[in-house]
Design a protein around this motif. Structure first.
Motif, mmCIF file in Angstrom:
data_model
loop_
_atom_site.group_PDB
_atom_site.id
_atom_site.type_symbol
_atom_site.label_atom_id
_atom_site.label_comp_id
_atom_site.label_asym_id
_atom_site.label_seq_id
_atom_site.Cartn_x
_atom_site.Cartn_y
_atom_site.Cartn_z
ATOM 1 N N GLU A 82 -3.658 -60.812 -36.179
ATOM 2 C CA GLU A 82 -4.822 -61.703 -36.132
ATOM 3 C C GLU A 82 -4.855 -62.468 -34.818
ATOM 4 N N LYS A 83 -3.697 -62.956 -34.390
ATOM 5 C CA LYS A 83 -3.619 -63.700 -33.124
ATOM 6 C C LYS A 83 -3.966 -62.778 -31.953
ATOM 7 N N ILE A 94 6.867 -71.062 -48.448
ATOM 8 C CA ILE A 94 5.636 -70.300 -48.298
ATOM 9 C C ILE A 94 6.005 -68.986 -47.632
ATOM 10 N N GLN A 95 5.606 -67.898 -48.239
ATOM 11 C CA GLN A 95 5.906 -66.594 -47.682
ATOM 12 C C GLN A 95 4.841 -66.250 -46.646
ATOM 13 N N ALA A 96 5.297 -65.835 -45.483
ATOM 14 C CA ALA A 96 4.362 -65.505 -44.404
ATOM 15 C C ALA A 96 4.445 -64.016 -44.086
ATOM 16 N N ASN A 97 3.312 -63.445 -43.779
ATOM 17 C CA ASN A 97 3.249 -62.063 -43.338
ATOM 18 C C ASN A 97 3.127 -62.103 -41.818
ATOM 19 N N ILE A 98 4.281 -62.070 -41.162
ATOM 20 C CA ILE A 98 4.323 -62.239 -39.705
ATOM 21 C C ILE A 98 3.519 -61.157 -38.986
ATOM 22 N N LYS A 99 3.666 -59.916 -39.423
ATOM 23 C CA LYS A 99 2.920 -58.826 -38.770
ATOM 24 C C LYS A 99 1.419 -59.080 -38.830
ATOM 25 N N LYS A 100 0.933 -59.523 -39.988
ATOM 26 C CA LYS A 100 -0.495 -59.800 -40.145
ATOM 27 C C LYS A 100 -0.917 -60.964 -39.252
ATOM 28 N N GLU A 101 -0.102 -62.012 -39.201
ATOM 29 C CA GLU A 101 -0.436 -63.169 -38.364
ATOM 30 C C GLU A 101 -0.461 -62.805 -36.883
#
Length: 96
Positions: free
Chosen positions: A14-15, A4-11
């Motif tokens: 959001e956090k 699963i590809q994650a968009n760390i910057k976006k996560e």
């Protein structure tokens, strides 16, 4: 099962929006990370290895490696010592 590809910057953003405690800790850590990244860049620009920096600064190479991998945060004294060994100094300037 595919990765699963994650968009760390976006996560992270959001956090940061949802969790004020996380936001404060994250924002505080950015300054430390930026200073360490700058030190790594300077060390490489000067063509100095971690082993050479250890000899110049009196620190262990393993300690420098841990700092550069962000596994440990150096004290200001230790960080200043490393910068001095590289021929640089730490200064405080007013934000613009």
């Amino acid at each position: 099962m595919p990765f699963i590809q994650a968009n760390i910057k976006k996560e992270i953003e959001e956090k940061r929006k949802d969790d004020s405690e996380f936001r404060e800790a994250w924002d505080e850590s950015r300054a430390e990370y930026e200073l360490i990244e700058k030190m790594i860049m300077l060390r490489k620009e000067e063509n100095i290895t971690q082993k050479e920096l250890a000899k110049l600064s009196g620190k262990r190479q393993q300690t420098i490696s841990k700092i550069e991998r962000k596994e440990t945060v150096p004290t200001i004294t230790a960080f200043n010592n490393l910068l001095n060994a590289l021929g640089y100094e730490l200064k405080i300037v007013k934000k613009q």
